[in-house]
Scaffold this motif. Structure first.
Motif, mmCIF file in Angstrom:
data_model
loop_
_atom_site.group_PDB
_atom_site.id
_atom_site.type_symbol
_atom_site.label_atom_id
_atom_site.label_comp_id
_atom_site.label_asym_id
_atom_site.label_seq_id
_atom_site.Cartn_x
_atom_site.Cartn_y
_atom_site.Cartn_z
ATOM 1 N N GLU A 312 0.829 -1.207 0.000
ATOM 2 C CA GLU A 312 0.000 0.000 0.000
ATOM 3 C C GLU A 312 0.860 1.253 0.000
ATOM 4 O OE1 GLU A 312 -3.911 -0.410 2.438
ATOM 5 O OE2 GLU A 312 -2.401 -1.602 3.493
ATOM 6 N N LEU A 313 1.914 1.263 0.795
ATOM 7 C CA LEU A 313 2.782 2.441 0.867
ATOM 8 C C LEU A 313 3.466 2.711 -0.461
ATOM 9 C CD1 LEU A 313 4.405 1.829 4.387
ATOM 10 C CD2 LEU A 313 2.721 3.595 3.801
ATOM 11 N N MET A 314 3.815 1.657 -1.192
ATOM 12 C CA MET A 314 4.495 1.825 -2.471
ATOM 13 C C MET A 314 3.607 2.509 -3.508
ATOM 14 S SD MET A 314 6.454 -1.861 -2.618
ATOM 15 C CE MET A 314 6.808 -1.812 -4.375
ATOM 16 N N VAL A 414 9.849 -2.871 -7.256
ATOM 17 C CA VAL A 414 10.234 -1.597 -6.635
ATOM 18 C C VAL A 414 10.682 -0.606 -7.702
ATOM 19 C CG1 VAL A 414 11.817 -0.454 -5.032
ATOM 20 C CG2 VAL A 414 10.881 -2.693 -4.451
ATOM 21 N N ALA A 415 11.512 -1.067 -8.647
ATOM 22 C CA ALA A 415 11.978 -0.179 -9.718
ATOM 23 C C ALA A 415 10.804 0.338 -10.540
ATOM 24 C CB ALA A 415 12.966 -0.926 -10.610
ATOM 25 N N SER A 419 9.420 4.324 -10.524
ATOM 26 C CA SER A 419 9.486 5.109 -11.757
ATOM 27 C C SER A 419 8.120 5.493 -12.305
ATOM 28 C CB SER A 419 10.273 4.347 -12.830
ATOM 29 O OG SER A 419 9.650 3.119 -13.125
ATOM 30 N N THR A 420 7.037 4.858 -11.793
ATOM 31 C CA THR A 420 5.698 5.197 -12.267
ATOM 32 C C THR A 420 4.932 6.046 -11.261
ATOM 33 O OG1 THR A 420 4.920 3.049 -11.440
ATOM 34 C CG2 THR A 420 5.475 3.189 -13.771
ATOM 35 N N VAL A 421 4.932 5.630 -10.004
ATOM 36 C CA VAL A 421 4.238 6.406 -8.974
ATOM 37 C C VAL A 421 4.950 7.721 -8.726
ATOM 38 C CG1 VAL A 421 3.481 6.412 -6.557
ATOM 39 C CG2 VAL A 421 3.358 4.303 -7.898
ATOM 40 N N ASN A 422 6.279 7.705 -8.877
ATOM 41 C CA ASN A 422 7.088 8.914 -8.704
ATOM 42 C C ASN A 422 7.869 9.163 -9.987
ATOM 43 O OD1 ASN A 422 6.828 9.226 -5.530
ATOM 44 N ND2 ASN A 422 7.317 7.083 -5.932
ATOM 45 N N PRO A 423 7.219 9.609 -11.053
ATOM 46 C CA PRO A 423 7.878 9.717 -12.359
ATOM 47 C C PRO A 423 9.074 10.657 -12.374
ATOM 48 C CG PRO A 423 5.729 10.815 -12.368
ATOM 49 C CD PRO A 423 5.808 10.038 -11.094
ATOM 50 N N GLY A 424 9.153 11.579 -11.428
ATOM 51 C CA GLY A 424 10.310 12.469 -11.375
ATOM 52 C C GLY A 424 11.524 11.845 -10.727
#
Length: 733
Positions: A312-314, A414-415, A419-424
């Protein structure tokens, strides 16, 4: 690569100062020593306390920051390691262990730039052991002009016991790490570093810990970059649900004779025992992979360090940018397979590196906790590329399965998420595939778990006996990658004649294959295998198609396993009028109730419909037999053994192993589960003289109906299937 090179030049020409061997930290003065490494002076501080000793009433509690001291504290030798068992490759002498173990260590190169970058190493060990003393970063510190800290933390029950109580809140070991990171952040300037230049890195459980610190608001403000080596928070060896953790803790306390009437009494009892006894390995009656021992793991704790499950946190965007470098090694589970075969005394001759096809299928329970059908599906899928021939090595295929399930797929997840939830976010990924000749392990071990550590820490540069020139080349490259990333957020270093290390993103999914020559690009690490495993191991949802592998899942057959898998007891023998047996549900889902006898063996299955559903439900037909009202639900129950024995004597272990789930089927048709249960005939011919009538076999109503009537009923696999039709949901027996 102009930008990283430019930045490194700037770092080197900055006004520089020398850090002394005596430092005034914010809680007291420490005095270390200077050693020469690769011709450079490294100021070294060993055994710096960051928390009060977690002894006495502080055992099992969250750490208490170290109080200030007067005078100068000698920090020239390692403190004792935290109490732990001899497990995996860790075998620290008892004299070098203790509960007074919350210390950190620092290596600071003299000269170089004024405000150096800092890396904080978190050692692994499955959250069972930790050997910080065995991690010596003096070479990477000297070779790359980087400050390196290592931190100790509690493991096992001393570090992760969860009793849903403030005195045993869980995650004490992660909280140890967290306040050590805060201590470093607060004091790093006095060591010649900067609080804005801190990178966490760790391997295995240490890598999972780094991932937890990314996810936790407790630690996240105190570092900027992270390196995760062969670890992830969302795996079977790095997370337990609170229910699993609590059941585990209660079983642990019972084995030590501390299963008391209240939690407070249990904790007092456990605190009275020697640390060596508390931290000793326990192997449960039914060991479960991937750790098999009674492991106390991170969970959702009472303090708030982990507020929700890692999964959930991810899914939640991070409130700050954290650059991440992460990866795996080629043969993650080879060592573990050999270790557990010997630990559990499994009669498979693995030491010569050759196993048969039959042994290959027997290996699957070592690699994944799944029912027989799922295990067979996985085994078959991994053999498919070799058909019609056989693989050159069945053992290599088994290693691939275990490595994918327990390491490669979770790390890839994780990778992908970062890279998707945090695209920056900047993400770099690698696969370490270089096999050195040292240490001398069997050839079939390949590139084993944690084998990159020696190269990251520069061991080949100071050992010309055991390591080759190629080893030194790989080690230098690894140290440059890791520390350049720590300094710039980009692992590519200047004057590198090899190809650039490309960023990982959700579209290209590039990763770097690190071997003896110039590293090469890879794409979609184990992608097809991970998609298959995600589907076959995914939680099962209700489905109309009985032939679909997502409509059914095997249920646990013993009460012990039910507890381990998160089921909760809702009633006991004699608790409720009309209900029979010891009943368990999972996640409060009354659509599936497992029934066990007094010996803890499966005895039946039930489902319950709430009494207060909308739209007029339940209908009148659900309010009479065979539906029995108890509390706020109407229950329908089926038993696989004679109801008369369920709450009296149950089935012995011998009979259970002979019969499996059971050999009969009884439907409870009244409030007396013994007198009112009707036995279903074994054969279709047996229904001719009864009120039963033959119905049609519809695709969405289960082909097994016809099979049950045409063949004898032997329930050797218990299948989760819906039992009733309930307001647009379908449940079948």
């Amino acid at each position: 690569m102009f930008i990283p090179c430019f930045l490194l030049v700037v770092f080197l020409v900055t006004n520089c100062t020398s850090v002394k061997t005596k430092i005034r930290t914010k809680i007291g003065i420490i005095e270390g020593f200077t050693q020469i490494v690769l011709g450079k002076r490294i100021n070294t501080f060993l055994g710096i306390p960051f928390a009060e000793p977690p002894v006495g009433d502080l055992r099992f509690r969250e750490p208490v920051p170290k109080r200030p001291w007067r005078g100068t504290r000698n920090t020239q030798k390692f403190a004792k390691s935290c109490s732990q068992p001899a497990f995996f490759t860790a075998d620290i002498p008892a004299a070098n262990q203790g509960e007074d173990c919350l210390y950190l260590n620092a290596w600071i190169p003299q000269g170089g730039c004024k405000r150096k970058h800092t890396m904080v190493w978190i050692v692994g060990g499955g959250f069972i052991t930790e050997n910080t003393v065995g991690s010596d970063p003096k070479v990477i510190a000297a070779f790359t002009d980087t400050i390196v800290f290592t931190i100790s933390y509690r493991t096992g029950p001393l570090g992760f016991l969860y009793l849903d109580h403030k005195d045993a809140p869980g995650n004490m070991g992660l909280l140890d790490q967290s306040i050590a990171i805060k201590w470093i952040h607060k004091n790093v300037k006095r060591f010649g570093g900067s609080k804005d230049k801190i990178t966490l890195f760790g391997n295995s459980a240490g890598g999972a810990s780094v991932h937890y610190h990314i996810l936790s608001e407790f630690s996240r403000p105190f570092f900027q970059k992270a390196i995760i080596q062969s670890g992830a928070a969302d795996t079977k060896f790095s997370f337990h649900s609170p229910f699993e953790a609590l059941n585990n803790a209660n079983a642990f306390a019972a084995q030590l004779g501390c299963n008391k009437a209240s939690v407070e009494e249990t904790i007092r009892c456990l605190r009275s025992l020697p640390a060596s006894l508390v931290s000793a390995i326990q192997i449960p009656p039914l060991p479960i992979p991937p750790l098999f021992v009674r492991a106390h793991l991170p969970t959702i704790d009472k303090i708030g360090f982990i507020s929700r499950s890692p999964r959930e946190l991810m899914k939640q965007p991070l409130p700050k940018h954290i650059s991440v470098l992460l990866g795996v090694v080629k043969d993650e589970v080879s060592f573990f397979m050999a270790f557990y075969v010997n630990l559990l005394k499994i009669p498979i001759g693995i030491n010569d590196g050759v196993i048969t096809r039959e042994e290959y299928f027997r290996f699957l329970p070592l690699l994944v906790a799944a029912n027989n059908a799922t295990s067979a599906s996985i085994a078959g899928y991994y053999l498919r590329p070799f058909l019609p021939e056989e693989p050159q090595s069945y053992l290599d295929v088994a290693i691939d399965i275990g490595s994918d399930i327990n390491f490669k797929c979770p790390v890839t997840e994780v990778a992908q998420t970062m890279s998707t939830v945090n695209p920056g976010n900047t993400v770099y990924m690698y696969s370490f595939e270089y096999r050195a000749l040292f240490p001398p392990v069997p050839q079939w071990f390949g590139v084993l778990h944690a084998s990159e550590n020696d190269f990251v820490f520069g061991a080949p540069l100071i050992d010309s006996v055991n390591y080759s020139d190629t080893d030194r080349y790989v080690s230098e490259r690894m140290m440059k990658y890791w520390t350049t990333f720590a300094k710039t957020g980009n692992p590519n270093f200047c004057q590198d004649t090899c190809n650039d290390w490309n960023r990982y993103d959700s579209r290209d999914r590039k990763y770097l294959i690190i071997d003896s020559d110039c590293p090469q690009d890879g794409q979609g690490l184990r992608e097809k295998q991970c998609v298959f495993l995600k589907n076959v191991l995914a939680p099962v949802t209700w489905g109309r198609n009985p032939l679909s592998n997502t409509s059914f899942v095997a249920m646990t057959l013993t009460e012990t396993d039910a507890k381990y898998q998160g089921f909760q007891k809702i009633s006991d023998c004699g608790d409720s009028s009309g209900l029979h047996g010891i009943r368990y549900v999972k996640d409060n889902d009354m659509n599936l109730i497992l029934i066990y006898d007094v010996k803890g063996h499966i005895a039946g299955i039930s489902a319950a419909v709430p009494t207060n559903l909308a739209n007029g439900w339940p209908h009148a037909f659900l309010k009479g037999h065979p539906f029995i009202k108890s509390g706020n639900h109407h229950h329908i129950s089926a038993y696989f053994v004679d109801p008369a024995i369920i709450c009296v004597c149950g089935r012995s272990t011998a009979i259970y192993h002979q019969q499996g789930v059971g050999t009969d089927l009884y439907i409870q048709n009244g409030t007396d589960p013994i007198a009112d249960s009707m036995k279903i005939p074994h054969l279709q011919s047996g229904i001719t003289s009864t009120h039963w009538t033959k119905g049609k076999c519809f695709p969405t109503m289960g082909g097994t109906v016809r099979k049950v009537f045409q063949n004898r009923i032997y329930f050797h696999h218990l299948i989760r299937a819906p039992l009733l039709v309930q307001h647009k949901k379908r449940y079948e027996l």
